[in-house]
Design a protein around this motif. Structure first.
Motif, short mmCIF file in Angstrom:
data_model
loop_
_atom_site.label_atom_id
_atom_site.label_comp_id
_atom_site.label_asym_id
_atom_site.label_seq_id
_atom_site.Cartn_x
_atom_site.Cartn_y
_atom_site.Cartn_z
N ALA A 70 121.23 72.78 90.40
CA ALA A 70 120.13 73.49 89.73
C ALA A 70 120.30 73.40 88.21
O ALA A 70 119.32 73.17 87.48
CB ALA A 70 120.12 74.95 90.18
N ARG A 71 121.54 73.58 87.73
CA ARG A 71 121.81 73.42 86.30
C ARG A 71 121.52 71.99 85.85
O ARG A 71 120.95 71.75 84.79
CB ARG A 71 123.26 73.77 85.98
N TYR A 72 121.93 71.05 86.67
CA TYR A 72 121.74 69.62 86.36
C TYR A 72 120.25 69.30 86.23
O TYR A 72 119.82 68.67 85.26
CB TYR A 72 122.39 68.79 87.47
N ASN A 73 119.46 69.75 87.20
CA ASN A 73 118.03 69.48 87.18
C ASN A 73 117.34 70.21 86.05
O ASN A 73 116.39 69.68 85.44
CB ASN A 73 117.40 69.85 88.53
N ALA A 74 117.80 71.42 85.75
CA ALA A 74 117.22 72.17 84.63
C ALA A 74 117.49 71.44 83.32
O ALA A 74 116.63 71.37 82.43
CB ALA A 74 117.81 73.58 84.58
N ALA A 75 118.70 70.87 83.19
CA ALA A 75 119.04 70.11 81.99
C ALA A 75 118.16 68.87 81.88
O ALA A 75 117.67 68.52 80.80
CB ALA A 75 120.51 69.71 82.02
N ARG A 76 117.93 68.20 83.00
CA ARG A 76 117.07 67.01 82.96
C ARG A 76 115.65 67.40 82.54
O ARG A 76 115.01 66.66 81.78
CB ARG A 76 117.04 66.35 84.34
N ARG A 77 115.18 68.54 83.02
CA ARG A 77 113.84 68.98 82.63
C ARG A 77 113.76 69.28 81.14
O ARG A 77 112.75 68.99 80.49
CB ARG A 77 113.43 70.20 83.45
N GLU A 78 114.82 69.85 80.60
CA GLU A 78 114.85 70.14 79.16
C GLU A 78 114.73 68.84 78.36
O GLU A 78 114.00 68.78 77.36
CB GLU A 78 116.13 70.86 78.78
N ALA A 80 119.67 70.26 74.08
CA ALA A 80 121.08 70.40 74.50
C ALA A 80 121.52 71.86 74.43
O ALA A 80 122.20 72.36 75.33
CB ALA A 80 121.97 69.53 73.63
N ARG A 81 121.12 72.55 73.37
CA ARG A 81 121.49 73.96 73.23
C ARG A 81 120.85 74.81 74.32
O ARG A 81 121.44 75.80 74.78
CB ARG A 81 121.11 74.48 71.85
N ALA A 82 119.64 74.43 74.74
CA ALA A 82 118.99 75.16 75.84
C ALA A 82 119.79 75.03 77.13
O ALA A 82 119.67 75.86 78.02
CB ALA A 82 117.57 74.64 76.05
N CYS A 83 120.62 73.98 77.21
CA CYS A 83 121.48 73.77 78.38
C CYS A 83 122.87 74.36 78.16
O CYS A 83 123.79 74.10 78.93
CB CYS A 83 121.61 72.28 78.68
N HIS A 84 123.02 75.13 77.07
CA HIS A 84 124.30 75.76 76.73
C HIS A 84 125.39 74.72 76.54
O HIS A 84 126.53 74.89 76.99
CB HIS A 84 124.71 76.77 77.80
N GLU A 102 126.80 64.91 82.38
CA GLU A 102 128.15 64.62 82.87
C GLU A 102 129.07 65.82 82.68
O GLU A 102 130.07 65.95 83.40
CB GLU A 102 128.73 63.40 82.14
N THR A 103 128.74 66.69 81.74
CA THR A 103 129.50 67.94 81.60
C THR A 103 129.28 68.82 82.83
O THR A 103 130.19 69.50 83.31
CB THR A 103 129.07 68.69 80.33
N ILE A 104 128.06 68.78 83.36
CA ILE A 104 127.73 69.58 84.54
C ILE A 104 128.25 68.89 85.81
O ILE A 104 128.96 69.48 86.61
CB ILE A 104 126.21 69.81 84.63
N ILE A 105 127.88 67.63 85.98
CA ILE A 105 128.32 66.83 87.15
C ILE A 105 128.76 65.47 86.62
O ILE A 105 127.91 64.65 86.25
CB ILE A 105 127.18 66.66 88.17
N PRO A 106 130.06 65.22 86.57
CA PRO A 106 130.55 63.97 85.97
C PRO A 106 130.02 62.70 86.63
O PRO A 106 129.70 61.74 85.95
CB PRO A 106 132.08 64.08 86.12
N ASP A 107 129.94 62.70 87.96
CA ASP A 107 129.48 61.50 88.67
C ASP A 107 128.47 61.96 89.71
O ASP A 107 128.82 62.39 90.81
CB ASP A 107 130.67 60.79 89.34
N LYS A 108 127.17 61.83 89.36
CA LYS A 108 126.12 62.36 90.24
C LYS A 108 126.08 61.64 91.58
O LYS A 108 125.86 62.26 92.63
CB LYS A 108 124.76 62.26 89.54
#
Length: 623
Positions: free
Chosen positions: A367-375, A473-477, A592-598
């Protein structure tokens, strides 16, 4: 197989073990990213495999000074567990019957290597039981000693503080053994779980309690079941709830002034209370497997054969052994398979919970990964830099007027003079005029095109674009490394070349000049020179009457504007590429910070879900 029930249990264990081994073979090598699940999967496989081994583990537990060590010595038929008024047993010992032709011995397992003590103890127990070969004891040393009282005191009875830093993991002791040690039965003598340095939260207790096929819970009149005992039983229920329990209440008879009936009533009350507390934990404990006996008297009976009271208590102990053997050990294969089946299902439930926890964590990560992609998708399309065409224009009429003004100024100057110039002088004046026009045109172009301003505007757009990416990037913390946009190639305006558009030899005819008596004859007069200047003007600015563009408009300026446009376009594209590369870098860093190897993450998630589905399919059918 002695009975139909045993055959059914054996078949159930065999099928369950085969299915779990299949899961391990298919997925085990692919779970390196989830070590907790892999560890639990291996543990479940080990528990499932225990059905093939005929060993039977009896765990002797109880509070400190309850008489555990005395009971273990009586069962072992030898002095294997130190007894004292202070706490003695601080490391577990595994006691078994010696093999035919072998001597009784003490084997001490130690390890100097860092690592999980739990896994090492697990490996030792499996090795002792014959499930694992000794080659599996990597990083573990063992030393063997003769079974003597001195060796027991020096190798088993460690000082409390010494035991905390001791390299000893556990000891294995082989003895002649009594009734209960027959038929491959192992007794594990556990430390008192309420001792000064005891810590029942230590995972060491988990690995021991998971291996038991029968629990003998020892309490005494002075050390009855307590809050700590209840904590231990709760831990046991989490690890091995299907294991049956026997209760041994050790009678410490000091209240001699009370009647025998009163003393017996107190003993019964203490024993029954402990039995009910054990039942509350959902353990199976039958009334005829709850005993009250004075273990101290049984121990003394061997030294006082003429003491009737002692011999009577020893006979009661023999009866207890016989009953336990007949009711428990004699039917131990069925019990062992039942416990193995229940224990395996319990480990499967723990494995299921571990997988669900992992899947929940992975769902949150995705969910964090997808939210980051949307940002980053919000700022992916560059509507600023990529749409910069680099178009420039100039007011040609004003530019021609600049040339006309310069020519008019020169013509006005010539009007005021009476000239008679040579070919070279006239040619030089004409070239000077063209040079002056070039300078004025270059100055006009620089001011008109305002290249510095256009550069600043593009630079500001680049900074804004970088800021948008950093905001995403900041929106993704996440923190991203900033880039510098201060250094970039500047746009240059090529100089205007008007001389190439003027054929001076054609415009200025050959008129030789000669003089006499201070006067010049022939040469180029003022009217001639004005005519030449006007011709140069028309060549540069064109003829408005017939709409014929001059050299300035048709030839000199267009390539300069085209070159400037190209530079502006290149700068915009360069800035757009810079921001695009930065967006790609930042997005990759954040993701990659969230999921190094998707890819690997998705594969492992699918594996976990498939394992979970397979485990759910192996659940026992509820009655």
């Amino acid at each position: 197989m002695n009975n139909e029930r045993e055959k059914i249990l054996h078949h159930q264990c065999e099928v369950l073990c085969r299915e779990i081994k299949t899961i391990c073979q298919q997925y085990g090598h692919r779970l390196a990213d989830v070590p907790a699940v892999l560890h639990q999967l291996r543990k479940t496989e080990n528990r499932a495999m225990e059905y093939v081994n005929g060993t039977f583990i009896v765990l002797v537990v109880g509070p400190v000074k309850s008489g555990k060590s005395t009971l273990v010595n009586l069962i072992a038929g030898a002095y294997v567990s130190p007894t004292h008024f202070l706490e003695c047993t601080v490391k577990p010992s595994i006691i078994s019957q010696k093999k035919e032709g072998e001597n009784c011995k003490i084997t001490v397992f130690t390890s100097k290597q860092e690592g999980s003590k739990v896994e090492k103890v697990d490996a030792i127990i499996d090795c002792i039981r014959g499930i694992e070969h000794e080659d599996a004891l990597t990083g573990i040393d063992k030393e063997e000693y003769a079974l003597t009282k001195d060796n027991i005191l020096s190798k088993v009875k460690l000082g409390l503080r010494e035991s905390l830093s001791s390299e000893t993991l556990l000891t294995s002791i082989t003895t002649p053994g009594g009734k209960l040690l027959q038929d491959n039965v192992f007794i594990i003598d556990m430390p008192g779980f309420d001792g000064e340095f005891a810590n029942i939260e230590d995972p060491f207790y988990d690995t021991i309690t998971q291996r038991a096929d029968l629990i003998i819970f020892v309490q005494s009149s002075n050390s009855a079941i307590s809050k700590v005992s209840a904590q231990f039983l709760k831990k046991l229920s989490l690890n091995n709830q299907d294991v049956p329990v026997c209760l041994v209440h050790n009678i410490f008879d000091s209240a001699h002034w009370r009647s025998e009936a009163e003393r017996n009533a107190t003993v019964k009350e203490q024993r029954d209370f402990a039995r009910e507390e054990i039942r509350k934990m959902k353990f199976t404990i039958h009334d005829d497997q709850c005993f009250s006996i004075n273990l101290g008297m049984v121990e003394d009976a061997g030294s006082h054969p003429d003491n009737a009271a002692l011999q009577n208590e020893a006979a009661r102990f023999t009866d207890m052994e016989e009953l336990l053997y007949d009711r428990v050990i004699h039917h131990r294969d069925t019990m062992r398979l039942e416990v193995c089946l229940g224990r395996t299902h319990q480990q499967m439930r723990i494995l299921e919970n571990s997988i669900r926890a992992q899947l929940d964590e992975r769902q949150a990560l995705e969910a964090r990964y997808n939210a980051a992609r949307r940002e980053f998708d919000k700022v992916r399309e560059d509507t600023k830099l990529t749409h910069q065409k680099g178009a420039v224009s100039v007011n040609m009429e004003m530019l021609k007027q600049v040339v006309a003004n310069e020519c008019d100024s020169k013509v006005g100057q010539i009007h005021s003079e009476k000239l008679c110039l040579s070919d070279s002088e006239t040619n030089a004046d004409a070239r000077w005029l063209v040079t002056q026009c070039e300078q004025r045109v270059n100055t006009f172009l620089k001011n008109c095109l305002a290249i510095d301003q256009k550069e600043r505007e593009l630079h500001l757009l680049l900074k804004e674009r970088i800021g948008e990416i950093q905001d995403a990037a900041r929106a993704c913390h996440a923190n991203v490394e900033p880039i510098s946009a201060e250094s970039y190639p500047h746009i240059s305006i090529p100089p205007v070349d008007l001389s190439s558009g003027i054929d001076f030899e054609l415009i200025i005819p050959h008129k030789p000049r000669y003089g006499a008596f201070g006067y010049y004859f022939r040469g180029h007069k003022s009217t001639d020179i004005i005519s030449y200047m006007n011709t140069i003007r028309k060549r540069l600015t064109g003829n408005s009457e017939d709409h014929n563009p001059g050299y300035l408009e048709s030839t000199a300026i267009p390539p300069i504007l085209e070159q400037v446009e190209g530079q502006l376009k290149d700068m915009a594209e360069n800035f757009a590429q810079t921001s695009s590369d930065y967006l790609t870098h930042c997005e990759r860093h954040v993701l990659e910070t969230i999921i190094p190897d998707k890819t690997a993450f998705d594969e492992t998630t699918q594996d976990l879900q498939e394992i979970l589905d397979a485990l759910v399919g192996l659940r026992p059918i509820e009655n």
